[in-house]
Design a protein around this motif. Structure first.
Motif, PDB file in Angstrom:
ATOM      1  N   LEU A  16       0.659  -1.106   0.183  1.00 55.42           N
ATOM      2  CA  LEU A  16      -0.113  -0.170  -0.031  1.00 55.42           C
ATOM      3  C   LEU A  16       0.779   1.399  -0.058  1.00 55.42           C
ATOM      4  N   GLY A  17       1.777   1.370   0.618  1.00 54.07           N
ATOM      5  CA  GLY A  17       2.858   2.374   0.839  1.00 54.07           C
ATOM      6  C   GLY A  17       3.572   2.654  -0.551  1.00 54.07           C
ATOM      7  N   GLY A  18       3.855   1.366  -1.088  1.00 50.87           N
ATOM      8  CA  GLY A  18       4.592   1.607  -2.484  1.00 50.87           C
ATOM      9  C   GLY A  18       3.426   2.076  -3.540  1.00 50.87           C
ATOM     10  N   ALA A  19       2.315   1.555  -3.379  1.00 49.28           N
ATOM     11  CA  ALA A  19       1.359   2.230  -4.423  1.00 49.28           C
ATOM     12  C   ALA A  19       0.988   3.625  -4.219  1.00 49.28           C
ATOM     13  N   LEU A  20       1.007   4.078  -2.902  1.00 49.97           N
ATOM     14  CA  LEU A  20       0.550   5.544  -2.482  1.00 49.97           C
ATOM     15  C   LEU A  20       1.815   6.317  -3.021  1.00 49.97           C
ATOM     16  N   ALA A  21       3.157   6.023  -2.768  1.00 49.67           N
ATOM     17  CA  ALA A  21       4.238   6.789  -3.272  1.00 49.67           C
ATOM     18  C   ALA A  21       4.150   6.631  -5.048  1.00 49.67           C
ATOM     19  N   LEU A  22       3.626   5.887  -5.474  1.00 44.75           N
ATOM     20  CA  LEU A  22       3.869   5.939  -6.966  1.00 44.75           C
ATOM     21  C   LEU A  22       2.853   6.536  -7.271  1.00 44.75           C
ATOM     22  N   GLY A  23       1.513   6.564  -6.724  1.00 45.61           N
ATOM     23  CA  GLY A  23       0.272   7.384  -7.162  1.00 45.61           C
ATOM     24  C   GLY A  23       0.621   8.795  -6.724  1.00 45.61           C
ATOM     25  N   GLY A  24       1.306   9.196  -5.799  1.00 52.62           N
ATOM     26  CA  GLY A  24       1.605  10.430  -5.368  1.00 52.62           C
ATOM     27  C   GLY A  24       2.527  11.171  -6.412  1.00 52.62           C
ATOM     28  N   GLY A  25       3.809  10.176  -6.762  1.00 50.38           N
ATOM     29  CA  GLY A  25       4.493  10.702  -7.811  1.00 50.38           C
ATOM     30  C   GLY A  25       3.920  11.070  -9.107  1.00 50.38           C
ATOM     31  N   PHE A  26       2.827  10.227  -9.374  1.00 47.32           N
ATOM     32  CA  PHE A  26       2.215  10.563 -10.852  1.00 47.32           C
ATOM     33  C   PHE A  26       1.507  11.530 -10.643  1.00 47.32           C
ATOM     34  N   LEU A  27       0.536  11.718  -9.658  1.00 48.14           N
ATOM     35  CA  LEU A  27      -0.030  13.149  -9.402  1.00 48.14           C
ATOM     36  C   LEU A  27       0.706  14.243  -9.217  1.00 48.14           C
ATOM     37  N   GLY A  28       1.822  14.346  -8.602  1.00 46.51           N
ATOM     38  CA  GLY A  28       2.668  15.457  -8.586  1.00 46.51           C
ATOM     39  C   GLY A  28       3.224  15.753  -9.743  1.00 46.51           C
ATOM     40  N   GLN A  29       3.677  14.679 -10.618  1.00 49.65           N
ATOM     41  CA  GLN A  29       4.003  15.054 -12.143  1.00 49.65           C
ATOM     42  C   GLN A  29       3.017  15.579 -12.763  1.00 49.65           C
ATOM     43  N   TRP A  30       1.594  14.881 -12.883  1.00 44.34           N
ATOM     44  CA  TRP A  30       0.725  15.575 -13.700  1.00 44.34           C
ATOM     45  C   TRP A  30       0.365  17.012 -13.370  1.00 44.34           C
TER      46      TRP A  30
END
Length: 150
Positions: free
Chosen positions: A14-28
């Protein structure tokens, strides 16, 4: 068979998925802001370019009108009549006012051009007051269009 302890794996996944999702969201989000900033910069550059074109069109027309007005007055006094080509330079500048100027400035400039043409080659005295009033109106409109304070 060994029982799997999901209690450590689930939070890690869950932490890894949130980190990836946060990274994608920040990039977007950053890309969206950059695109908006580029669009604003481009619109600003276009506005600056258009204002410069308008300023140049007004200045060139005013200068050419003064020059041609003085020439027409001198020709009328001498009894000469300018040929059609004489007005081509002023007409070219009028065309730039039509393209880059406001509707109001275009109407005044066209009136000035027509008045100058109608009085060229005549023995009648050029109505300098009427010409000066239209030139003053043109300059006031140009100042208004360019945002120059009175």
């Amino acid at each position: 068979m060994i029982a799997m302890d999901w209690s450590t794996l689930a939070p890690t996944a869950l932490g890894g998925a949130l980190a990836l999702g946060g990274g994608f969201l920040g990039q977007w989000w950053g890309e969206r802001r950059a695109v908006a900033r580029e669009r604003r910069d481009r619109e600003h550059e276009q506005a600056v370019w258009a204002r410069q074109q308008r300023r140049d069109a007004y200045a060139e027309f005013s200068s050419a009108f003064h020059r041609d007005y003085d020439t027409v007055v001198a020709m009328n006094v001498a009894g000469d009549e300018p040929d059609f080509e004489f007005f081509s330079s002023l007409y070219n500048r009028l065309s730039r006012v039509k393209v880059f100027g406001s509707v109001e400035a275009d109407a005044i400039a066209e009136e000035m051009f027509e008045n100058l043409m109608s009085y060229s080659g005549t023995s009648a005295e050029m109505p300098t007051r009427r010409v000066q009033e239209s030139l003053d109106r043109f300059i006031r409109q140009a100042r208004r269009d360019l945002g120059v304070p009175d």
